[in-house]
Design an enzyme around this catalytic site. Structure first.
Site, short mmCIF file in Angstrom:
data_model
loop_
_atom_site.label_atom_id
_atom_site.label_comp_id
_atom_site.label_asym_id
_atom_site.label_seq_id
_atom_site.Cartn_x
_atom_site.Cartn_y
_atom_site.Cartn_z
N GLU A 20 59.45 -37.81 11.95
CA GLU A 20 58.56 -38.97 11.92
C GLU A 20 57.24 -38.67 12.62
O GLU A 20 56.19 -39.14 12.20
CB GLU A 20 59.23 -40.21 12.54
CG GLU A 20 60.37 -40.77 11.70
CD GLU A 20 59.94 -41.24 10.31
OE1 GLU A 20 58.74 -41.48 10.09
OE2 GLU A 20 60.80 -41.34 9.42
N TYR A 52 56.37 -47.98 15.22
CA TYR A 52 56.88 -47.44 13.95
C TYR A 52 57.95 -46.37 14.20
O TYR A 52 59.04 -46.43 13.64
CB TYR A 52 55.73 -46.85 13.11
CG TYR A 52 56.28 -46.04 11.97
CD1 TYR A 52 56.78 -46.68 10.84
CD2 TYR A 52 56.37 -44.65 12.05
CE1 TYR A 52 57.35 -45.96 9.81
CE2 TYR A 52 56.94 -43.92 11.02
CZ TYR A 52 57.43 -44.57 9.91
OH TYR A 52 58.01 -43.85 8.90
N ASP A 86 54.64 -48.96 8.98
CA ASP A 86 53.39 -48.16 9.02
C ASP A 86 52.50 -48.64 7.86
O ASP A 86 52.83 -49.63 7.20
CB ASP A 86 53.72 -46.66 8.93
CG ASP A 86 54.33 -46.28 7.59
OD1 ASP A 86 54.63 -47.20 6.79
OD2 ASP A 86 54.49 -45.08 7.34
#
Ligand code: SF4
Length: 363
Positions: free
Chosen positions: A46, A129, A147
């Protein structure tokens, strides 16, 4: 169950979850970070995927996990090696923060990534996020992971006309996800929204005719899918004029310099570079004077070998590239080194300097 937004948008939540998740289970891309649900790997992926495309990330992710397979390996790694693993991905503060946070996880949580929103959000570089992505994907906790991609998709499905460039808009979308998310399978739900944004509901030409949730999409009903999301433009970027040089000594070794520990591209390596404050002064003589005023050794510039332009998020470097030689004694320090071609592989250079070195090698 129905969700109602300010402008009376309604959606059948159970049917929406079902259509979205079934599509994801059948159509999801085979990505290396989806092979297991290890929170460390989800976390690394991520962070890498912020501002970087999936195709670019895949080889970086594989190498990173190969070099640093566990939290302990990354926590104990030398910063230079960590920067080397990130070389070319840009936004290097991402990996510096990741390593600091991983150290904290090792010390404070015995090497286990925490699984509560509060603890995880306190880790360096972990924004809402990333926290939501780790909690939902690795731990199956129904937390939103919102996001720009997810905001685009939801702004269309629910016809939300808020400006997604405004930080305050995120809360509106997080609230919507909290109402929509599957409590049976939050991991697939969040990943499915991201996958839909990447493969189907793309920024400029959403493929509505192939979309698994078209029957739930209010932008499609109203024919406004290309008008959403509302996103105001970012401020213009600033141009910076630079002169940079590949400077060699009499044995052909190259002078490299470690950038300061703070600011843009901190702690990465570069070739000697100076800022030309006025483009009109972009002459060789001016550049030589500046180089020699700013550095402890004296250099002689030879050829101009080209120009490298590199766009950062807020500025553009226009870098005039020279070759040159050192004409006075050069002392190596922590920040200044003389290295051979072979030794250069040990140092992490950001993309503009990689481009510059390629230019030099093509001579
Ligand atoms: Fe996006 Fe079109 Fe699907 Fe709506 S129908 S979610 S606009 S691709």
């Amino acid at each position: 169950m129905l969700i109602e937004q300010e402008n009376s948008v309604k959606i059948n939540i159970n049917a929406f979850q079902h259509d979205l998740i079934s599509w994801f289970k059948n159509e999801q891309r085979d990505l290396p970070w989806r092979k297991d649900q290890d929170p460390y790997k989800v976390w690394v992926s991520e962070i890498m995927l912020q501002q970087t495309r999936v195709d670019t990330v895949i080889p970086y992710f594989n190498r990173f996990i190969d070099w640093f397979p566990t939290i302990d390996d990354l926590a104990d790694a030398d910063e230079d090696k960590v920067l080397k693993a990130w070389e070319g991905l840009g936004y290097y503060s991402r990996v510096r923060n990741l390593q600091s946070a991983v150290k904290e996880v090792k010390e404070k949580y015995n090497g286990e990534v925490p699984n509560t929103p509060k603890e995880i959000a306190e880790l360096k570089g972990v924004g809402p996020y990333t926290a939501g992505a780790i909690l939902s994907i690795a731990y199956g906790i129904p937390e939103p992971a919102v996001d720009g991609n997810v905001m685009r998709v939801l702004s269309r499905i629910l016809t939300i006309w808020e400006d997604i460039a405004k930080p305050s808009s995120r809360k509106i979308f997080e609230k919507a996800v909290r109402e929509l998310i599957s409590h049976e399978d939050p991991s697939s739900f969040n990943q499915a929204l991201m996958e839909l944004g990447a493969l189907v509901c793309t920024p400029t030409s959403p493929s509505c005719l192939l979309c698994p949730v078209r029957d739930h999409c209010h932008a499609f009903f109203e024919g406004v899918q290309t008008e959403l999301p509302i996103k105001t433009k970012k401020a213009k970027t600033r141009d910076v004029q630079l002169a940079a040089a590949i400077i060699t000594d009499s044995t052909g070794k190259i002078v490299i310099h470690k950038r300061p520990a703070n600011g843009l591209l901190a702690n990465l390596w570069e070739f000697p570079t100076i800022e030309l404050h006025h483009p009109i002064q972009n002459s060789r003589e001016y550049a030589v004077n500046l180089f020699n005023q700013n550095h402890e050794f004296e250099i002689k510039l030879e050829q101009t070998i080209g120009q490298v332009d590199h766009v950062f998020s807020h500025l553009v470097w226009n870098m005039k590239v020279y070759t040159g030689t050192i004409n006075a004694k050069f002392q190596e320090t922590e920040e200044w080194k003389l290295v051979s071609f072979e030794e250069m592989k040990e140092y992490a250079f950001p993309v503009p300097y990689q481009k510059m070195f390629k230019l030099y090698q093509s001579l």
